[in-house]
Design a protein around this motif. Structure first.
Motif, PDB file in Angstrom:
ATOM      1  N   VAL A 169       3.811 -13.375   0.530  1.00 25.52           N
ATOM      2  CA  VAL A 169       4.403 -12.049   0.706  1.00 25.52           C
ATOM      3  C   VAL A 169       5.906 -12.235   0.907  1.00 25.52           C
ATOM      4  N   LEU A 172      10.201  -8.635   2.417  1.00 26.93           N
ATOM      5  CA  LEU A 172       9.798  -7.542   3.301  1.00 26.93           C
ATOM      6  C   LEU A 172      11.048  -6.794   3.779  1.00 26.93           C
ATOM      7  N   PHE A 201       7.427  -4.565   0.136  1.00 28.39           N
ATOM      8  CA  PHE A 201       7.366  -6.021   0.035  1.00 28.39           C
ATOM      9  C   PHE A 201       6.739  -6.402  -1.300  1.00 28.39           C
ATOM     10  N   ILE A 203       4.166  -9.078  -3.447  1.00 24.46           N
ATOM     11  CA  ILE A 203       3.115 -10.095  -3.427  1.00 24.46           C
ATOM     12  C   ILE A 203       3.353 -10.957  -4.656  1.00 24.46           C
ATOM     13  N   TYR A 216      -3.556  -5.607   3.547  1.00 25.59           N
ATOM     14  CA  TYR A 216      -2.518  -6.119   4.427  1.00 25.59           C
ATOM     15  C   TYR A 216      -2.305  -5.129   5.576  1.00 25.59           C
ATOM     16  N   TYR A 251      -4.867  -6.780  -6.873  1.00 21.35           N
ATOM     17  CA  TYR A 251      -4.136  -7.969  -7.309  1.00 21.35           C
ATOM     18  C   TYR A 251      -4.779  -8.572  -8.554  1.00 21.35           C
ATOM     19  N   ASP A 278      -2.518 -10.654   6.888  1.00 20.88           N
ATOM     20  CA  ASP A 278      -3.516 -10.561   5.829  1.00 20.88           C
ATOM     21  C   ASP A 278      -4.868 -10.157   6.413  1.00 20.88           C
ATOM     22  N   SER A 285       4.251 -12.422   6.802  1.00 20.74           N
ATOM     23  CA  SER A 285       5.665 -12.079   6.612  1.00 20.74           C
ATOM     24  C   SER A 285       6.160 -11.278   7.803  1.00 20.74           C
TER      25      SER A 285
END
Length: 292
Positions: A169, A172, A201, A203, A216, A251, A278, A285
């Motif tokens: 990550v 941010l 942020f 990924i 997240y 994702y 996570d 992050s």
């Protein structure tokens, strides 16, 4: 007359036999010479391959001593190199066997190159995570209310080196904005003017990570140690994690930009801390920003 004819035939036969004998000797000599040259070449190839294998095995020793997260994978690949070296050294060095051993060596070398690249990524991530841990400890001293939860995350970070398949990550950021009635948002650093916090942020792309939905948990802590947003909790080992909102991301092995908004009012002046966790409640992050 007849004797002369017989003598001539005998002489001719002897000449022919002599020529054949010389030809055979020459052919045998050439075969012997070619065979010696082949044996010399194969012996040199065998010695070269043995030295290269020994060098790669030594490189594995260095990586194993320097890495804990990939230790099992490194040891397994090193064992394959050791087994191949034993086969090469026991081999008589015939052409077919050497071709087989070289192909196996090149295959193992490709596997090693992949592990070297993964090891490099893990080292870089470990340095970044160690730096993040140092900064988090300062935050913890000023936010005792959340000490247990954050301390659990930090202890986990110091003991675990993230594997290559773990998603990173990045970037941010948090912006405070004033929401106009027209829908237009104007960026501000004034607490009295802000009514929305925009969290974003990235990924990072990772071709070996599993695809699918990722969750997240974003935690925003104001200057008075209050958690903004939903203030819901999830289990985190034998503790709990209180978060501001959940961001669910689809994702597919490509970089994903995540943008979320947290509405609010009467924001406190001072420094705010933002943490992203996570699904395992591990800190991935963090950042901070200030409202005047």
């Amino acid at each position: 007359m007849e004797n002369k004819s017989n003598n001539s035939g005998l002489k001719a036969a002897i000449v022919v036999l002599a020529l054949l004998l010389l030809g055979s000797i020459g052919y045998i000599f050439k075969l012997s010479s070619d065979n010696k040259e082949t044996v010399t070449t194969l012996t040199a190839e065998k010695n070269t391959l043995s030295e290269e294998l020994k060098a790669k095995i030594a490189e594995y020793d260095t990586m194993i001593a320097d890495n804990t997260a990939l230790k099992e994978e490194l040891q397994a690949e090193q064992a394959k190199m050791v087994a191949l070296l034993e086969q090469v050294e026991k081999s008589k060095g015939d052409e077919a066997a050497m071709a087989k051993y070289k192909n196996e060596y090149f295959r193992l070398k490709r596997e090693m190159d992949n592990l070297v690249a993964e090891n490099k990524i893990l080292k870089e991530q470990n340095v970044a995570l160690t730096s993040s841990l140092d900064s988090t400890n300062v935050v913890l001293s000023d936010a005792k209310k959340f000490n247990d939860t954050l301390l659990t995350q930090n202890e986990s970070l110091t003991k675990t080196v993230e594997k290559g398949s773990k998603l990173a990550v990045l970037n941010l950021k948090v912006l405070a904005v004033k929401q106009r009635s027209s829908g237009k948002q104007i960026e501000t650093d004034k607490a009295s003017r802000a009514d929305v916090l925009k969290v974003s942020f990235l990924i990072a792309e990772n071709q070996i990570a599993k695809t699918g939905a990722r969750e997240y948990y974003v935690q925003i802590i104001d200057s008075k140690n209050n958690i903004l947003g939903e203030k819901k909790t999830i289990p985190a080992g034998d503790k709990t994690l209180t978060y501001s909102f959940i961001s669910t991301v689809k994702y597919e092995n490509k970089t994903v930009q995540v943008n979320e908004e947290v509405p609010g009012k009467d924001f406190a002046k001072g420094t705010y801390f933002v943490n992203v966790f996570d699904k395992n409640a591990e800190l991935v992050s963090k950042t901070s920003f200030e409202l005047k």
